[in-house]
Each structure stands twice: as structure tokens, then as C-alpha cells.
Design a protein around this motif. Structure first.
Motif, short mmCIF file in Angstrom:
data_model
loop_
_atom_site.label_atom_id
_atom_site.label_comp_id
_atom_site.label_asym_id
_atom_site.label_seq_id
_atom_site.Cartn_x
_atom_site.Cartn_y
_atom_site.Cartn_z
N GLU A 1 0.84 -1.20 0.00
CA GLU A 1 0.00 0.00 0.00
C GLU A 1 0.88 1.26 0.00
O GLU A 1 0.60 2.22 -0.71
N LYS B 1 2.27 1.70 -3.46
CA LYS B 1 1.22 2.15 -4.38
C LYS B 1 0.90 3.63 -4.19
O LYS B 1 0.81 4.39 -5.16
N GLU B 2 0.75 4.07 -2.94
CA GLU B 2 0.44 5.46 -2.65
C GLU B 2 1.56 6.39 -3.09
O GLU B 2 1.32 7.47 -3.63
N ALA C 1 1.69 6.71 -6.86
CA ALA C 1 0.59 7.55 -7.35
C ALA C 1 0.79 9.02 -6.99
O ALA C 1 -0.01 9.87 -7.39
N GLY C 2 1.83 9.32 -6.23
CA GLY C 2 2.11 10.71 -5.88
C GLY C 2 1.28 11.23 -4.72
O GLY C 2 1.24 12.43 -4.47
N ARG C 3 0.63 10.33 -3.99
CA ARG C 3 -0.21 10.76 -2.86
C ARG C 3 0.56 10.86 -1.54
O ARG C 3 0.09 11.48 -0.60
N THR C 4 1.73 10.21 -1.49
CA THR C 4 2.53 10.27 -0.26
C THR C 4 3.99 10.53 -0.61
O THR C 4 4.42 10.32 -1.75
N SER D 1 -1.16 1.79 6.77
CA SER D 1 -1.93 2.21 5.59
C SER D 1 -3.27 2.82 5.97
O SER D 1 -3.82 3.62 5.21
N VAL E 1 -2.24 6.29 7.08
CA VAL E 1 -1.36 6.87 6.06
C VAL E 1 -0.22 7.61 6.77
O VAL E 1 0.00 8.80 6.59
N ASP F 1 3.04 11.94 9.23
CA ASP F 1 2.02 11.89 8.18
C ASP F 1 2.74 11.64 6.85
O ASP F 1 3.59 12.43 6.45
N ARG G 1 1.62 11.84 3.87
CA ARG G 1 1.24 12.76 2.79
C ARG G 1 2.02 14.07 2.86
O ARG G 1 2.39 14.62 1.84
N THR G 2 2.25 14.55 4.07
CA THR G 2 2.84 15.88 4.22
C THR G 2 4.25 15.87 4.82
O THR G 2 4.96 16.86 4.72
#
Length: 101
Positions: A33, A36-37, A40-43, A69, A72, A90, A92-93
Motif C-alpha cells: 500500500e 502504491k500510494e 501515485a504521488g499521494r505520499t 496504511s 497513512v 504523516d 502525505r505531508t
């Protein structure tokens, strides 16, 4: 006493793989996961997160990461003076969510 110890050992040998299998599957699932994230540029990548956090930990020895996951988030594990420390980040950030002391 030896008999009791032998019984506990036998139960551990039988139950150990049963308990460990779901944990290992969860870990592989979370790794996939995370990959994959990130693809995809999400994390952020783990390397990007480590580059931000490791310099802030001073003389603590880095033991490694775990990815959650559901949250996240990465949990980076350190040890300093015999005490285990966690830094939750986090994914993502790259923002630190929580630090144990």
C-alpha cells in the motif's frame, strides 16, 4: 518446573506461527500500500521522510520504519540510552504527528 516450562515452550511453538502469520501478512499488505500510494504521488517516499526526521533525532539510533496504511503514516523507531522512541509522521505531508519521549 521443567515440565511446566516444556509445556509453555510447546504451546509457543504451536501458537507462534498462528499469531505471527496475520502480522506478517499485514506488514506485507502495508508495504504494498505504501509503494502504491507513493507511486501515485499521494505520499512522500520513506527516504524523503527519513531525510527530514533523522537529523532531528540527535544521538538516537535509528531502528527502522513501519507504515500504517489506515492512518497513512510512518512510525519511525529509535533507541536512545536504552529507551525506545517513536516518531509518527504523516506520509502525505511529512509533518510529525506525535513523538514519544
Amino acid at each position: 518446573m521443567k515440565r511446566l516450562l516444556s509445556s509453555f515452550l510447546a504451546v509457543g511453538l504451536v501458537a507462534g506461527p498462528i499469531v505471527a502469520a496475520p502480522l506478517a501478512a499485514q506488514s506485507r499488505s502495508d508495504q504494498g500500500e505504501a509503494r502504491k500510494e507513493m507511486s501515485a504521488g499521494r505520499t512522500l517516499s520513506l527516504r524523503q521522510i527519513e531525510a527530514r526526521i533523522l537529523p532531528t533525532m540527535g544521538d538516537a539510533e535509528y531502528l527502522g520504519p513501519a507504515y500504517d496504511s489506515v492512518a497513512v503514516a510512518y512510525r519511525l523507531k529509535f533507541i536512545r540510552n536504552g529507551r525506545v522512541l517513536f516518531v509518527d509522521v504523516d506520509a502525505r505531508t511529512g509533518r510529525v504527528i506525535r513523538r514519544s519521549n
